[in-house]
Design a protein around this motif. Structure first.
Motif, PDB file in Angstrom:
ATOM      1  N   SER A  25       0.812  -1.222   0.000  1.00 12.61           N
ATOM      2  CA  SER A  25       0.000   0.000   0.000  1.00 12.61           C
ATOM      3  C   SER A  25       0.846   1.273   0.000  1.00 12.61           C
ATOM      4  O   SER A  25       0.338   2.343  -0.281  1.00 12.61           O
ATOM      5  N   TYR A  26       2.142   1.164   0.291  1.00 13.13           N
ATOM      6  CA  TYR A  26       2.941   2.401   0.331  1.00 13.13           C
ATOM      7  C   TYR A  26       3.182   2.970  -1.070  1.00 13.13           C
ATOM      8  O   TYR A  26       3.598   4.103  -1.216  1.00 13.13           O
ATOM      9  N   ILE A  27       2.939   2.147  -2.108  1.00 13.63           N
ATOM     10  CA  ILE A  27       2.974   2.688  -3.474  1.00 13.63           C
ATOM     11  C   ILE A  27       1.525   2.731  -3.946  1.00 13.63           C
ATOM     12  O   ILE A  27       0.923   1.691  -4.208  1.00 13.63           O
ATOM     13  N   ILE A  61       7.550  -5.263 -12.083  1.00  5.72           N
ATOM     14  CA  ILE A  61       8.303  -6.337 -11.416  1.00  5.72           C
ATOM     15  C   ILE A  61       9.046  -5.850 -10.173  1.00  5.72           C
ATOM     16  O   ILE A  61       9.563  -6.648  -9.399  1.00  5.72           O
ATOM     17  N   GLN A  62       9.066  -4.523  -9.963  1.00  9.52           N
ATOM     18  CA  GLN A  62       9.681  -3.930  -8.762  1.00  9.52           C
ATOM     19  C   GLN A  62      11.082  -4.505  -8.499  1.00  9.52           C
ATOM     20  O   GLN A  62      11.891  -4.510  -9.402  1.00  9.52           O
ATOM     21  N   SER A  63      11.333  -5.028  -7.311  1.00  3.84           N
ATOM     22  CA  SER A  63      12.718  -5.395  -6.968  1.00  3.84           C
ATOM     23  C   SER A  63      13.277  -6.554  -7.780  1.00  3.84           C
ATOM     24  O   SER A  63      14.479  -6.818  -7.707  1.00  3.84           O
ATOM     25  N   ILE A  64      12.437  -7.248  -8.524  1.00  4.10           N
ATOM     26  CA  ILE A  64      12.980  -8.306  -9.389  1.00  4.10           C
ATOM     27  C   ILE A  64      13.923  -7.658 -10.408  1.00  4.10           C
ATOM     28  O   ILE A  64      14.931  -8.250 -10.816  1.00  4.10           O
ATOM     29  N   LEU A 112      19.055  -5.022  -1.637  1.00  2.47           N
ATOM     30  CA  LEU A 112      18.413  -4.061  -0.741  1.00  2.47           C
ATOM     31  C   LEU A 112      18.139  -2.808  -1.561  1.00  2.47           C
ATOM     32  O   LEU A 112      18.864  -2.528  -2.523  1.00  2.47           O
ATOM     33  N   ASN A 113      17.153  -2.016  -1.155  1.00  2.37           N
ATOM     34  CA  ASN A 113      16.945  -0.749  -1.878  1.00  2.37           C
ATOM     35  C   ASN A 113      18.243   0.059  -1.904  1.00  2.37           C
ATOM     36  O   ASN A 113      18.600   0.636  -2.935  1.00  2.37           O
ATOM     37  N   ALA A 114      18.949   0.092  -0.757  1.00  6.85           N
ATOM     38  CA  ALA A 114      20.199   0.864  -0.683  1.00  6.85           C
ATOM     39  C   ALA A 114      21.186   0.396  -1.754  1.00  6.85           C
ATOM     40  O   ALA A 114      21.800   1.210  -2.453  1.00  6.85           O
ATOM     41  N   SER A 156       3.970   7.303  -9.311  1.00  6.23           N
ATOM     42  CA  SER A 156       3.261   7.061  -8.060  1.00  6.23           C
ATOM     43  C   SER A 156       4.262   6.807  -6.929  1.00  6.23           C
ATOM     44  O   SER A 156       4.120   7.322  -5.815  1.00  6.23           O
ATOM     45  N   GLU A 157       5.308   6.052  -7.232  1.00  4.73           N
ATOM     46  CA  GLU A 157       6.301   5.767  -6.192  1.00  4.73           C
ATOM     47  C   GLU A 157       7.155   6.994  -5.875  1.00  4.73           C
ATOM     48  O   GLU A 157       7.500   7.252  -4.719  1.00  4.73           O
ATOM     49  N   LYS A 158       7.451   7.732  -6.908  1.00  6.97           N
ATOM     50  CA  LYS A 158       8.291   8.927  -6.739  1.00  6.97           C
ATOM     51  C   LYS A 158       7.642   9.932  -5.777  1.00  6.97           C
ATOM     52  O   LYS A 158       8.305  10.558  -4.967  1.00  6.97           O
ATOM     53  N   ARG A 163      11.447   7.160   1.988  1.00  6.18           N
ATOM     54  CA  ARG A 163      12.515   6.306   2.525  1.00  6.18           C
ATOM     55  C   ARG A 163      13.655   6.149   1.530  1.00  6.18           C
ATOM     56  O   ARG A 163      14.832   6.191   1.892  1.00  6.18           O
ATOM     57  N   ASN A 164      13.296   5.960   0.274  1.00  4.93           N
ATOM     58  CA  ASN A 164      14.347   5.814  -0.736  1.00  4.93           C
ATOM     59  C   ASN A 164      15.121   7.120  -0.910  1.00  4.93           C
ATOM     60  O   ASN A 164      16.329   7.106  -1.129  1.00  4.93           O
ATOM     61  N   ILE A 165      14.417   8.233  -0.766  1.00  8.38           N
ATOM     62  CA  ILE A 165      15.088   9.543  -0.840  1.00  8.38           C
ATOM     63  C   ILE A 165      16.083   9.651   0.320  1.00  8.38           C
ATOM     64  O   ILE A 165      17.231  10.070   0.149  1.00  8.38           O
ATOM     65  N   PHE A 187      15.863   7.337 -11.906  1.00 12.94           N
ATOM     66  CA  PHE A 187      16.227   6.108 -12.632  1.00 12.94           C
ATOM     67  C   PHE A 187      15.805   4.865 -11.840  1.00 12.94           C
ATOM     68  O   PHE A 187      15.233   3.918 -12.383  1.00 12.94           O
ATOM     69  N   TYR A 188      16.061   4.877 -10.537  1.00 18.39           N
ATOM     70  CA  TYR A 188      15.712   3.728  -9.688  1.00 18.39           C
ATOM     71  C   TYR A 188      14.194   3.445  -9.707  1.00 18.39           C
ATOM     72  O   TYR A 188      13.774   2.302  -9.907  1.00 18.39           O
ATOM     73  N   PHE A 189      13.373   4.478  -9.542  1.00 22.21           N
ATOM     74  CA  PHE A 189      11.920   4.267  -9.550  1.00 22.21           C
ATOM     75  C   PHE A 189      11.466   3.769 -10.923  1.00 22.21           C
ATOM     76  O   PHE A 189      10.556   2.949 -11.022  1.00 22.21           O
ATOM     77  N   LEU A 191      13.259   1.967 -13.123  1.00 21.04           N
ATOM     78  CA  LEU A 191      13.609   0.563 -13.379  1.00 21.04           C
ATOM     79  C   LEU A 191      12.719  -0.395 -12.584  1.00 21.04           C
ATOM     80  O   LEU A 191      12.372  -1.475 -13.060  1.00 21.04           O
ATOM     81  N   CYS A 192      12.312   0.034 -11.376  1.00 17.74           N
ATOM     82  CA  CYS A 192      11.393  -0.811 -10.587  1.00 17.74           C
ATOM     83  C   CYS A 192      10.024  -0.928 -11.258  1.00 17.74           C
ATOM     84  O   CYS A 192       9.260  -1.848 -10.977  1.00 17.74           O
ATOM     85  N   SER A 193       9.688   0.029 -12.123  1.00 27.37           N
ATOM     86  CA  SER A 193       8.344   0.056 -12.715  1.00 27.37           C
ATOM     87  C   SER A 193       8.208  -0.833 -13.959  1.00 27.37           C
ATOM     88  O   SER A 193       7.114  -0.959 -14.512  1.00 27.37           O
ATOM     89  N   PHE A 239      15.541 -12.449  -0.847  1.00 28.80           N
ATOM     90  CA  PHE A 239      14.263 -12.284  -0.142  1.00 28.80           C
ATOM     91  C   PHE A 239      14.470 -11.539   1.181  1.00 28.80           C
ATOM     92  O   PHE A 239      13.709 -11.696   2.120  1.00 28.80           O
ATOM     93  N   TYR A 240      15.552 -10.728   1.211  1.00 26.08           N
ATOM     94  CA  TYR A 240      15.850  -9.900   2.380  1.00 26.08           C
ATOM     95  C   TYR A 240      15.943 -10.760   3.644  1.00 26.08           C
ATOM     96  O   TYR A 240      16.641 -11.779   3.614  1.00 26.08           O
ATOM     97  N   ASP A 241      15.186 -10.389   4.693  1.00 28.61           N
ATOM     98  CA  ASP A 241      15.316 -11.157   5.931  1.00 28.61           C
ATOM     99  C   ASP A 241      14.447 -12.427   5.912  1.00 28.61           C
ATOM    100  O   ASP A 241      14.182 -13.022   6.952  1.00 28.61           O
ATOM    101  N   SER A 256      12.358 -11.573  -5.334  1.00 26.72           N
ATOM    102  CA  SER A 256      10.966 -11.144  -5.164  1.00 26.72           C
ATOM    103  C   SER A 256      10.835  -9.650  -5.431  1.00 26.72           C
ATOM    104  O   SER A 256      11.829  -8.929  -5.466  1.00 26.72           O
ATOM    105  N   GLY A 257       9.598  -9.197  -5.589  1.00 32.07           N
ATOM    106  CA  GLY A 257       9.302  -7.769  -5.689  1.00 32.07           C
ATOM    107  C   GLY A 257       8.042  -7.461  -4.911  1.00 32.07           C
ATOM    108  O   GLY A 257       7.189  -8.353  -4.745  1.00 32.07           O
ATOM    109  N   VAL A 258       7.887  -6.223  -4.454  1.00 29.95           N
ATOM    110  CA  VAL A 258       6.695  -5.876  -3.646  1.00 29.95           C
ATOM    111  C   VAL A 258       5.386  -5.869  -4.419  1.00 29.95           C
ATOM    112  O   VAL A 258       4.330  -5.687  -3.832  1.00 29.95           O
ATOM    113  N   SER A 259       5.467  -6.083  -5.717  1.00 32.69           N
ATOM    114  CA  SER A 259       4.226  -6.217  -6.481  1.00 32.69           C
ATOM    115  C   SER A 259       3.668  -7.634  -6.336  1.00 32.69           C
ATOM    116  O   SER A 259       2.589  -7.930  -6.841  1.00 32.69           O
TER     117      SER A 259
END
Ligand code: GLN
Length: 304
Positions: A25-27, A61-64, A112-114, A156-158, A163-165, A187-189, A191-193, A239-241, A256-259
């Motif tokens: 829901s954050y996006i 595909i977000q983080s994929i 990681l996003n970072a 929408s994400e931008k 947090r990414n900022i 660029f990051y937002f 590529l995630c789209s 898959f992060y943690d 994985s991706g948050v979508s």
């Protein structure tokens, strides 16, 4: 039993499971996706292709996409990229800030996003038209010009990417980002789209089952050793943690991706993509994980 039959049997079983979790829901644009869509597609190196459910529907595909951006940077610059981003699991959430201060701004890994923000900065510095060049690269893997960015999702994400900022500015304060944060994040937002179907995803990722070579056009995207390493990173950090849990239950390198998408590869055998937007508390697809666990158990096609 044939792999197509196992896929169908697994799908029939998992579609009946209770579907738990929320969409990301954050996006805002992702929050509106029908949470009960469910698609799977498998592509094998010996030419089999099989999809079930909503496997031809596009989703971002977000983080994929972070696997594809690290592939591109690794191909262009080789081991130099590991000077700015590590190869260790973090044990933290995808958007966490906590380790960065102790690690002097160097992200633990590129998923990681970072880490993906640092890889975005590297790509911007080395490409003349970063967005076009990256999209061309992704399209070239499976000769697929139907793959495109979703401007709506990137925008929408931008608008809410606080947090990414923060991550990008914090890393820049340590000198590990060369470009302007606003350019890196744009660029990051973007590529995630990138939008793909499960079918496009499983086909695109076959190069990681095939020692870095696209089976579609024989293009070498990564050397054999680099391909092995990207798979190792997906296995330990994809898959992060929840990377340990995914290795424990599914036994394949994956991302994985948050979508709600997940792609997983079996070296020398196949690539599989699954999409189900409801996420578990770690930000990974609830049903996607269940499906892959059941599939590798029934088919006995995991790497362990
Ligand atoms: N674009 C998303 C973000 O930066 C990607 C996160 C994910 O898919 N885990 O938050």
């Amino acid at each position: 039993m044939k792999i197509e039959a196992i896929l169908q049997e697994t799908y029939n079983e998992v579609i009946g499971f209770e579907n738990i979790g929320e969409t990301a829901s954050y996006i805002p644009e992702l929050a509106g996706v029908d949470p009960d869509l469910f698609g799977v597609h498998i592509s094998t190196l010996d030419g089999k292709s099989c999809g079930i459910g909503n496997y031809q529907e596009k989703f971002s595909i977000q983080s994929i996409a972070k696997t594809l951006s690290v592939t591109y940077a690794y191909q262009m610059l080789g081991d130099k990229i590991w000077e700015k981003v590590g190869v260790e699991p973090s044990g933290t959430a995808f958007n966490s800030l906590v380790q960065l201060e102790a690690d002097y701004g160097k992200p633990r890994n590129p998923f990681l996003n970072a880490g993906a923000i640092v890889i975005s900065d590297i790509l911007i510095s080395n490409l003349s038209n970063p967005k076009d060049d990256f999209l061309d690269f992704v399209r070239s893997i499976d000769d697929n010009n139907q793959i495109a960015y979703s401007r709506k999702i990137a925008q929408s994400e931008k608008e809410v990417g606080y947090r990414n900022i923060a991550l990008c500015n914090f890393i820049k304060s340590f000198g590990l980002i060369d470009n302007e944060p606003s350019d890196v994040l744009d660029f990051y937002f973007t590529l995630c789209s990138i939008e793909m179907t499960c079918e496009e995803l499983s086909r695109t990722f076959l190069y990681l089952s095939n020692n870095g070579i696209s089976p579609k056009n024989n293009r070498e995207l990564l050397t054999e050793s680099q391909s092995k390493r990207v798979n190792a990173l997906m296995q330990t950090c994809g898959f992060y943690d929840e990377s340990g849990e995914f290795a424990f239950k599914v036994g394949l390198p994956g991302k994985s991706g948050v979508s709600g998408g997940i792609v997983a590869v079996h070296p020398d055998q196949y690539s599989i993509a699954v999409w189900s937007p409801r996420l578990n508390p770690k930000g990974n697809s609830y049903k996607g994980m269940k499906f892959l666990e059941a599939f590798t158990t029934k088919s006995r096609l995991s790497i362990f």
